[in-house]
Design an enzyme around this catalytic site. Sequence first.
Site, PDB file in Angstrom:
ATOM      1  N   HIS A 156       0.735  -1.414  -0.135  1.00  0.00           N
ATOM      2  CA  HIS A 156      -0.004   0.016   0.060  1.00  0.00           C
ATOM      3  C   HIS A 156       0.907   1.292  -0.008  1.00  0.00           C
ATOM      4  CE1 HIS A 156      -3.229  -2.727   1.068  1.00  0.00           C
ATOM      5  NE2 HIS A 156      -2.356  -3.398   2.008  1.00  0.00           N
ATOM      6  N   SER A 277      15.302  21.393 -16.702  1.00  0.00           N
ATOM      7  CA  SER A 277      13.949  22.349 -16.766  1.00  0.00           C
ATOM      8  C   SER A 277      14.500  23.478 -17.711  1.00  0.00           C
ATOM      9  CB  SER A 277      13.413  22.469 -15.503  1.00  0.00           C
ATOM     10  OG  SER A 277      12.756  23.710 -15.640  1.00  0.00           O
ATOM     11  N   LYS A 283      16.575  21.840 -11.248  1.00  0.00           N
ATOM     12  CA  LYS A 283      15.792  20.786 -11.631  1.00  0.00           C
ATOM     13  C   LYS A 283      16.547  19.375 -12.588  1.00  0.00           C
ATOM     14  CE  LYS A 283      11.804  19.719 -11.444  1.00  0.00           C
ATOM     15  NZ  LYS A 283      10.357  19.334 -11.841  1.00  0.00           N
ATOM     16  N   GLU A 290       9.925   8.453 -16.952  1.00  0.00           N
ATOM     17  CA  GLU A 290       8.645   8.952 -16.988  1.00  0.00           C
ATOM     18  C   GLU A 290       8.011   8.447 -18.562  1.00  0.00           C
ATOM     19  OE1 GLU A 290       7.854  13.170 -15.438  1.00  0.00           O
ATOM     20  OE2 GLU A 290       9.978  12.845 -15.837  1.00  0.00           O
TER      21      GLU A 290
END
Length: 458
Positions: A156, A277, A283, A290
Amino acid sequence: MSKLWGGRFTKETNKLVEEFTASIPFDQKLAKEDIAGSLAHVQMLGESGIIPEEDADKIRNGLLQIKDLVDQGEVEFLVEDEDIHMNIEKLLLQQIGPVGGKLHTGRSRNDQVATDMHLYLRTKTTELITLVEDVQNAIIGQAKVNIETLIPGYTHLQRAQPVSFAHHLMAYFWMFERDKERLIDSLKRINWLPLGAGALAGTTFPINRKRVAELLGFDTIYPNSMDAVSDRDFILEFLSIGSIIMTHISRLAEELVIWSSQEFQFVELDDSFCTGSSIMPQKKNPDVPELLRGKTGRTYGNLIGLLTVLKGLPLAYNKDLQEDKEGMFDTVETLEGSLKLLAPMIETMTVKKDVMRKAINNDYSNATDIADYLVTKGLPFREAHEVIGKIVLYAIQSGKFLLDLSFEEYQQFSPLFEDDIYNVLAPEHVVAVRNSFGGTSPVQVKQQIKLAEEKLLK
Ligand code: ARG
């Protein structure tokens, strides 16, 4: 030269129809397979005396020249010639003259296109098996140096029990192992030869399908010509296996995204596998995992797309079947790209053992072990569970972890506690005692890696 099927027609094809029905923009990827199929077919035609041997030779030479031109990128495929089969046949006629027209004896584009795709998927499936193995090797590489590295194991997405990081990674090895088995097994059905089925009913010529199968390396011949030209199960199967592989890739990618976040910091992906970024200079984005996760969607789409194309089709060939190709190519390319990136990304990632260790020290994931401890002292598990629940609540309320509680505090909850409780709670111990087959103890994980390496050697 006009259309190869132009005889029955009195009008030119509408340009929009030509564009709408053409598959050459995408099926030119099958050029090599189409020529290979034709070479085998023409050899059989010659050997069986269906066409004179010298004509077969001329056709063979013509096809080989076209193959060279295709390899060198010197062929211009034309939409007006509709698909790869007619483009190549047209080129052949230009190359060697009317004798080229004998190639299509006893054959139809329907058994031809099916054969091309069987050949294509056979090559691609074999290559993909190797790419899956590269990922498996990368996993083993990281696992081997992280057998003693501990990480919280989750259920979980809540801390459950500590596990060896190698154990966590190796879970993916076995997913990919099953994927590999599926790919290997699918080759049995990819290796059915459709050629010789004709348009749908077979042919009047005394062809030798066995010979063609032998020449092209197929071990089974479709026993039913109607099935042969309309079967796309082997592509469905491939798309389904591809979707399962992408599911596994996507799950691992998701873990990499989570693990490399500021909140977790369990791993750091190599700079060469991340991007920045355009606005936020601090970043470092995990774009690759992804995209691996994101690209999974298109492979599911390709599977559903073809299932839907096939569901209402009457026998035998229908033009709808032309829609089988782009999804297939797309899934092949998505898998190739994804697997090729995944392996080096796993190899080059930095595992932050100290951060993982800190996480383990600051949680209650050793609670099950105190319950098991009381069980060994004679308390029924359910009662032990209740007692430990109270201890955990008490610890949380007093801002402590289980190793921080004093012996007196333990005794308040049960007189069964003795001072060996602290050894039981140490994370190394918690992991080491999960020594059942397939468990996370170092002994088991080493054995598991050995088994995995044996699988790869097979
Ligand atoms: N381009 C076609 C396809 O991909 C080849 C077979 C065409 N057959 C036909 N009867 N129109 O399916």
